[in-house]
Enzyme design. Structure first.
Site, PDB file in Angstrom:
ATOM      1  N   ASP A  27       4.456   5.319   7.562  1.00  0.00           N
ATOM      2  CA  ASP A  27       3.785   4.312   8.592  1.00  0.00           C
ATOM      3  C   ASP A  27       5.057   4.520   9.675  1.00  0.00           C
ATOM      4  O   ASP A  27       6.105   3.933   9.308  1.00  0.00           O
ATOM      5  CB  ASP A  27       3.326   2.853   8.194  1.00  0.00           C
ATOM      6  CG  ASP A  27       2.226   3.078   7.622  1.00  0.00           C
ATOM      7  OD1 ASP A  27       1.513   4.042   7.246  1.00  0.00           O
ATOM      8  OD2 ASP A  27       1.778   1.890   6.899  1.00  0.00           O
ATOM      9  N   ASP A  52       0.939  -1.028  -0.012  1.00  0.00           N
ATOM     10  CA  ASP A  52      -0.227  -0.018   0.040  1.00  0.00           C
ATOM     11  C   ASP A  52       0.921   1.179   0.056  1.00  0.00           C
ATOM     12  O   ASP A  52       0.402   2.280   0.095  1.00  0.00           O
ATOM     13  CB  ASP A  52      -1.287  -0.176   1.220  1.00  0.00           C
ATOM     14  CG  ASP A  52      -0.367  -0.139   2.333  1.00  0.00           C
ATOM     15  OD1 ASP A  52       0.738  -0.843   2.577  1.00  0.00           O
ATOM     16  OD2 ASP A  52      -1.023  -0.096   3.504  1.00  0.00           O
ATOM     17  N   HIS A  53       2.198   1.261   0.168  1.00  0.00           N
ATOM     18  CA  HIS A  53       2.798   2.375   0.025  1.00  0.00           C
ATOM     19  C   HIS A  53       4.012   2.303  -1.453  1.00  0.00           C
ATOM     20  O   HIS A  53       4.376   3.236  -1.550  1.00  0.00           O
ATOM     21  CB  HIS A  53       3.838   2.364   1.259  1.00  0.00           C
ATOM     22  CG  HIS A  53       2.891   2.883   2.352  1.00  0.00           C
ATOM     23  ND1 HIS A  53       3.065   4.152   2.615  1.00  0.00           N
ATOM     24  CD2 HIS A  53       2.304   2.059   3.122  1.00  0.00           C
ATOM     25  CE1 HIS A  53       2.119   4.347   3.782  1.00  0.00           C
ATOM     26  NE2 HIS A  53       1.822   2.972   3.939  1.00  0.00           N
ATOM     27  N   HIS A  77       2.031  -0.423  13.889  1.00  0.00           N
ATOM     28  CA  HIS A  77       1.550   1.058  13.788  1.00  0.00           C
ATOM     29  C   HIS A  77       1.393   1.887  15.022  1.00  0.00           C
ATOM     30  O   HIS A  77       1.342   1.207  16.036  1.00  0.00           O
ATOM     31  CB  HIS A  77       0.243   0.970  13.084  1.00  0.00           C
ATOM     32  CG  HIS A  77       0.245   0.556  11.895  1.00  0.00           C
ATOM     33  ND1 HIS A  77       0.455   1.525  10.584  1.00  0.00           N
ATOM     34  CD2 HIS A  77       0.033  -0.675  11.077  1.00  0.00           C
ATOM     35  CE1 HIS A  77       0.409   1.130   9.422  1.00  0.00           C
ATOM     36  NE2 HIS A  77       0.346  -0.317   9.641  1.00  0.00           N
TER      37      HIS A  77
END
Lengths: 809, 428
Positions: free
Chosen positions: B188, B82-83, B409
């Site tokens: 993150d 997702d990055h 996280h």
């Protein structure tokens, strides 16, 4: 004000030592020591000066992980009071590899063997253990290349940046900025990309290092011969084909890594079967470190790793040996890289003594050494012997590279070989007994300390006096007992690893029963003191308790462990083999062939002459070579336009400060708001025009308008304030012709002219012909000249040209 | 569509001095992170992710909304899909011309992870519209520049420095400086020290703007030590009862941390010697080499271990790698760490179906479970679930299910603490 003092390794009539130590001092206020080198023989007298100035050093920087750059560091930390308190910075590979090279070298250095250490271990002469070396290197602050570093207190005005130097893994060029001074310290660097190393930042990112006020440069150069891999290989093959062994003394990590990687890949590629070994006491750890520092190496290595999936330092052919047995177990010809290029420390000396007596063997030296070291001596003789000999001309020399020169030298020597031998038999027993006694002593001490601490912990005022007296009595009695049998029966209550205790012989009544010490309830003004451990949840318990009682555990641990004496002894044998140090004298006659193939990974003098002028240092200081050589280099650099070149000798200071009157000007807020920024065509920078009054910032009253903005407390800082008085305005308005700022790119201009409907074409270098009549010419000085008949077109073109530039009226 | 915001720079010296922040993805959602900062004509793109639950073009951030040819620099914070997963698409299928930077470990792992992603998405999506191919991946890989932590790089007036961010190996926070404005982009990050990673550092300088994540929003985590004890107690209990433990994990990040915990626990408890621990993830196996190499970027405790023991902590002593399930003799109790983490398919799903009917077995979910996956469903302890083989086959669930989240996280508390520490006047 910047002065430079080479303590060691300055230019001298003959290259006395390669060790390097330099002191840089700024304003007589901040003193930075770069490198703590030592020579291969570890001469104490070289460190006298260092010891003298130790109290005045504020900061230490290390450049390369070699003995000549950090060899004396650990020694100085142990022996010179206050030295270990000085903050030290180095790159991570230098720390790791420096640790390795120090461990390797110190294991055979004279001070490990000094006879006084055995007889009277005064604290000063206590031998340097491996754990000491580890601990000392752990304290060095690790830096990355081009990491921005903020220092505190006295050093806050100094800015430090590390840049890649090549030559060794993690090798560093230091850039120091202090006010006006911008100094680059570049001793031992390499312009070429090697197998595992990038080329120096002097070449790869010159924009970051250009125009230093002073460049301190090592004048020691490589020979610059090409195809040295081939030379090396042919020399090795010559020995192997003859059935002899090839012996190459090298450093512990620095250059050895390059050689290991080179030879291993050749071996794999050509499928040689001759055993190839890398022999060093710290070999395995060195290579393990190398594997974990790929990010410091060249992209080629990283690519190799990505493609093959195995680390480039997992060798396929090369074996890593850490003891002589591993070498001697292999019969027949072999190729050995051994640590200790000077044949003074490391394993190379003994190995050389073994191998050099066989005429079939070849010793290949790849690094120059101090001329006082054994290797230096051999090389001097070799030089004399090969002078005039034309090398075996089996290859076409079109680039001036000659084949390796081989020579046999006649040298008979008595060599002193120092080595550590594991203790055996009786000696081991004695040692262990002593150890045990010492340990007991320590245990008793810690136990006592603990008890004392417990007593002190009790707040005297709160506890009732009678009780406390009794306590003290108790404790006193027990203390006496502790003398006799460590802690006595009370040990049972204090440690859970102990279960039985001899009670039959005990006289005192108190000890007939299992001891119970009632816990006193401690109070403070808020009531009873709560023990946090009593209230934790079950999940937290492990953690909380282990955290809390870590220190206690440590102290008690020793008591508990005594029961497991047998285990411990085994452990001890495994980890630290107690060893004694032996000095042997061996007479050797060197019969093997000797050759020298330069593989130092240093920039050669031709490249240096190319690169240094590009960097445009205002001042240049040349160190670390013979005066003769440095003079030659200086002469050619003067031709290239560098005027201020200094060649200091050891211990002599050079003042190389910047003498320009430049000031840092801060804009006051309200002035900054008025600025009108103009872009220049190349948009490299923007320009704003401003008129203002210079205010000398007064530090003492602090009332000046912009003082909040100022961070540095330098008297030279000047603030530009608003024009306040009529007089100021009058002065300011007395202006001259407008100035244009910016750099015009003709191609860009042409595009624009074409867009405006003016035909433009290039006529030769830097000339643009517009509409057949008007020439726009770019002069070498950077000025732009518009030539042609005056008319509408002319002004039109001039307007367009103007629009590319920022205009200052 | 895309959230477009303009943040006024404090005290604008000049009317043109607005800093523009555009979120092309990940603005108000988890996944497909991609942001653009524009200031003084310099454009920086931060991350290029995909949405994990979507396929094909719809998973991309909204690249059409921005002229990518103006981007000078693209910084990737870490290797998670997702990055980073749309990076090859950006580099090969758009008119993006800038330079791309990421840290060394990110680059090394990224390659394995994305080729895996290409393979999986080629299998799962029926239409031929995969975002990019292996060839694209390799072509883009050559152009990525690797940087080191703390080293400051300068590209045409943009200065940036990577700081440790925790989260996963190679994760970086970027401290960016353009024209005197300092921006901290955290990506993150994690503020809790674990077995191998550094916690997110607080940069030495104070940034003017901080751009930060908020995956966990306002929820808070359980203390780490408690989670560890809970996990280990559960595992021990299951094993002693003769059951098998299944720990589905994401191949990277969490998996390595779990393996370190297990290895250490086995080391300290010799009585468990007979019980095998496996990890079944080819990706994790490949990337272990990366972990073994970049020890120096991890935290002090693991570096100390490396130094003192003279052996790599990632050369596990008690844990074996499992190449495929056929080679696995399923006899008696064992602990299995298997991917994928959300039980969509693959090894972890197969084992789950095999082990689910027995009550003495246990399933421990350690990661973040997205809605719509079996991992999320099974948390509600259904009595049966659909088999991946299809055909309406239902597998009864009797095994014990527990969620112990080791997600790296920050939670609400840590996030606010960190923001206080950094002390920036503007927060995005």
């Amino acid at each position: 004000m910047f002065t430079f003092t080479p303590l060691l390794g300055a230019s001298s009539t003959e290259a006395e030592t390669l060790a390097s130590q330099s002191l840089l001092s700024f304003d007589q206020n901040v003193r930075v020591l770069i490198d703590v080198g030592w020579n291969d023989k570890f001469d104490l007298q070289l460190l006298e000066e260092l010891e003298r100035i130790t109290p005045s050093i504020d900061l230490i920087l290390l450049t390369h992980a070699t003995i000549s750059h950090l060899g004396a560091y650990v020694y100085a930390c142990k022996r010179f009071p206050g030295f270990d308190a000085i903050p030290v910075y180095a790159t991570l590979p230098v720390i790791n590899m420096g640790r390795m090279v120090t461990i390797d070298a110190y294991s055979t250095a004279w001070f490990t063997f000094s006879p006084s250490a055995a007889s009277s271990p005064s604290p000063q002469e206590e031998p340097i253990q491996q754990s000491d070396i580890d601990a000392i290197f752990d304290k060095i602050h690790a830096l990355k290349y081009s990491q921005q570093l903020t220092l505190t207190a006295k050093l806050s005005s100094l800015r430090l940046t590390a840049h890649n130097a090549g030559h060794t893994l993690g090798g560093t060029l230091w850039r120091l900025q202090y006010g006006q001074e911008d100094i680059t310290y570049a001793v031992d660097w390499n312009h070429a990309v090697e197998r595992h190393l990038n080329s120096s930042a002097l070449l790869t990112s010159p924009e970051q290092l250009s125009r230093p006020t002073a460049l301190i440069c090592g004048a020691r150069t490589g020979s610059g011969i090409r195809r040295r891999e081939d030379l090396l290989l042919s020399a090795i093959l010559r020995g192997v084909e003859r059935g002899g062994s090839v012996f190459m003394p090298t450093s512990t990590s620095a250059r050895a890594l390059e050689l290991c990687h080179l030879l291993d890949s050749i071996w794999v590629e050509r499928q040689y079967t001759v055993p190839l070994m890398y022999f060093s006491r710290a070999g395995a750890r060195t290579i393990a470190y190398a594997r974990s520092m790929l990010e410091w190496m060249s992209p080629a290595i990283v690519r190799e790793w990505e493609e093959k999936g195995t680390s480039p330092f997992v060798f396929k052919s090369l074996k890593i040996a850490t003891s002589e047995d591993e070498i001697h177990n292999i019969k027949g010809p072999k190729v050995i890289l051994a640590s200790g290029h000077g044949l003074e420390w490391g394993v190379s000396r003994e190995l050389f003594a073994n191998l050099s007596t066989d005429p079939n063997n070849i010793a290949i030296f790849t690094q120059g050494s101090d001329c006082k070291s054994f290797a230096g001596e051999i090389l001097t003789l070799w030089q004399a012997a090969t002078e005039g000999i034309v090398a075996d001309d089996d290859d076409d020399d079109d680039d001036g590279a000659s084949g390796p020169k081989f020579s046999r030298i006649s040298l008979q020597r008595q060599l002193e070989i120092r080595k550590s031998v594991p203790l055996q038999g009786d000696e081991l027993e004695t040692y262990l007994a002593e150890e045990k006694a010492r340990k007991n002593q320590v245990d008793r001490q810690t136990a006592m300390d603990l008890k004392n601490r417990n007593i002190l912990d009790q707040p005297e005022s709160e506890s009732e006096s009678s009780e406390s007296e009794e306590d003290l009595d108790d404790d006193y009695g027990e203390d006496m007992e502790a003398e006799k049998s460590d802690l006595g029966i009370l040990a049972l209550t204090q440690d859970n690893d102990l279960y039985d205790f001899e009670v039959r012989g005990v006289k005192s009544i108190k000890h007939k029963m299992f001891p119970y010490v009632p816990r006193r309830i401690r109070r403070d003004p808020y009531g009873e003191i709560i023990r946090v451990e009593d209230y934790v949840r079950a999940e937290e318990r492990d953690e909380a308790i282990s955290n809390d009682s870590n220190d206690v555990q440590e102290a008690y641990g020793t008591i508990g462990k005594k029961r497991k004496w047998t285990d411990e002894r085994e452990e001890e044998k495994r980890t630290v083999i107690p060893s004694k140090t032996l000095v042997e004298y061996v007479d050797i006659v060197i019969r093997c062939e000797i050759t020298y193939i330069e593989y130092e990974g240093l920039a050669d003098s031709r490249s240096m002459q190319m690169i240094i002028p590009q960097i445009q240092p205002r001042k240049l200081i040349l160190i670390a070579d013979t005066i003769e050589h440095a003079d030659n280099l200086a002469a050619s650099l003067r031709d290239a336009g560098i005027q201020d070149i200094y060649i200091p000798t050891s211990g002599k200071s050079v003042n190389a400060s910047m003498d320009a009157n430049a000031y840092v000007v801060t804009l006051s807020d309200d002035l900054a708001h008025q600025l009108i920024w103009q872009d220049t065509a190349s948009s490299e920078y923007t320009v704003a025009q401003l008129k203002g009054r210079l205010l000398m910032k007064n530090l003492s009253n602090g009332s000046s308008q912009a003082s909040e903005q100022m961070e540095t407390a330098d008297l030279k800082d000047v603030t530009l304030g608003r024009l306040a008085t009529r007089k100021d305005l009058a002065i300011a308005s007395a202006q001259t012709k407008p100035i244009f700022v910016g750099d015009i790119r003709l191609a860009e201009l042409r595009r624009r002219l074409m867009a405006e409907g003016i035909h433009a074409e290039f006529k030769g270098e830097g000339v643009l012909l517009c509409d057949e009549h008007i020439l726009v010419r770019k002069l070498e000085t950077g000025n732009v000249l518009i030539q042609g008949g005056v008319g509408n077109k002319f002004y039109e073109i001039r307007k367009i040209v103007d629009s590319f530039l920022a205009r200052i009226v | 569509m895309s959230a477009k915001r303009q943040v006024a720079d404090f005290e604008p010296v000049d009317q043109s001095d607005y800093l523009e922040f555009v979120a092309l993805g990940g603005g108000n959602e988890v996944g497909r992170s991609c942001h653009i900062i524009n200031y003084r004509g310099k454009t920086i793109m931060l991350d290029a992710g995909v949405h994990p639950a979507l396929n094909g073009l719809s998973a991309l951030p909204f690249y059409d909304d921005y002229d990518l040819s103006t981007v000078d620099v693209l910084l990737i914070s870490h290797f998670h899909l997702d990055h980073a997963a749309s990076l090859p698409y950006v580099m090969t299928h758009t008119d993006f011309k800038g330079r791309v930077f990421m840290t060394h470990p990110t680059k090394a792992i990224y390659r394995w992870l994305l080729s895996d992603y290409v393979r999986v998405s080629a299998i799962s999506s029926n239409d031929a519209s995969t975002l990019y191919t292996d060839a694209d991946l390799n072509a883009s890989f050559e152009r990525i520049e690797a940087i080191d932590y703390h080293s400051t790089t300068e590209v045409e007036g943009i200065k940036f420095t990577a700081y440790h961010a925790g989260h996963v190996l190679g994760a970086a926070m970027y401290f960016i400086e353009i024209g005197g404005i300092k921006i901290l982009f955290t990506g993150d990050y994690s503020r809790e020290e674990d077995r191998h990673l550094n916690v997110a550092e607080v940069p030495t300088e104070r940034p003017d703007i901080i751009i930060t994540e908020s995956t966990y929003g306002t929820s808070t985590h359980q203390p780490r030590s408690e989670k560890e004890t809970r996990l280990l107690n559960l595992i021990t209990k299951t094993i002693l009862n003769g059951g098998r433990c299944l720990l589905p994990v994401f191949s990277l990040g969490n998996a390595q941390e779990l393996l370190l915990i297990l290895d250490e626990y086995w080391q300290n408890h010799p009585e468990l010697d007979g019980i095998p621990v496996f990890y079944a993830s080819s990706l994790a196996r490949k990337c272990l080499a990366v972990y073994q190499t970049f020890i120096n970027m991890m935290n002090d405790s693991i570096r100390k271990k490396f130094r003192d023991d003279n052996s790599n902590p990632f050369q596990f002593k008690h844990i074996r790698s499992l190449k495929n399930l056929e080679r696995f003799d399923d006899l008696g109790p064992c602990v299995m760490v298997a991917s994928p983490g959300m039980l969509q398919n693959g090894v972890s799903r197969e084992l789950l179906e095999r082990w689910a009917p027995e009550a003495k077995n246990a399933l421990i979910l350690t990661g973040y479970s997205v809605d719509g996956t079996l991992a999320k469903q099974i948390l509600n302890e259904p009595s049966e679930f659909a088999s991946v083989a299809g055909g309406g086959i239902k597998v009864p669930r009797r095994l014990y299910v527990e969620e112990i989240s080791f997600a790296a996280h920050v939670d609400y508390k840590q996030n606010t603490e960190f923001i206080d520490l950094v002390n920036a006047p503007n927060i995005v």
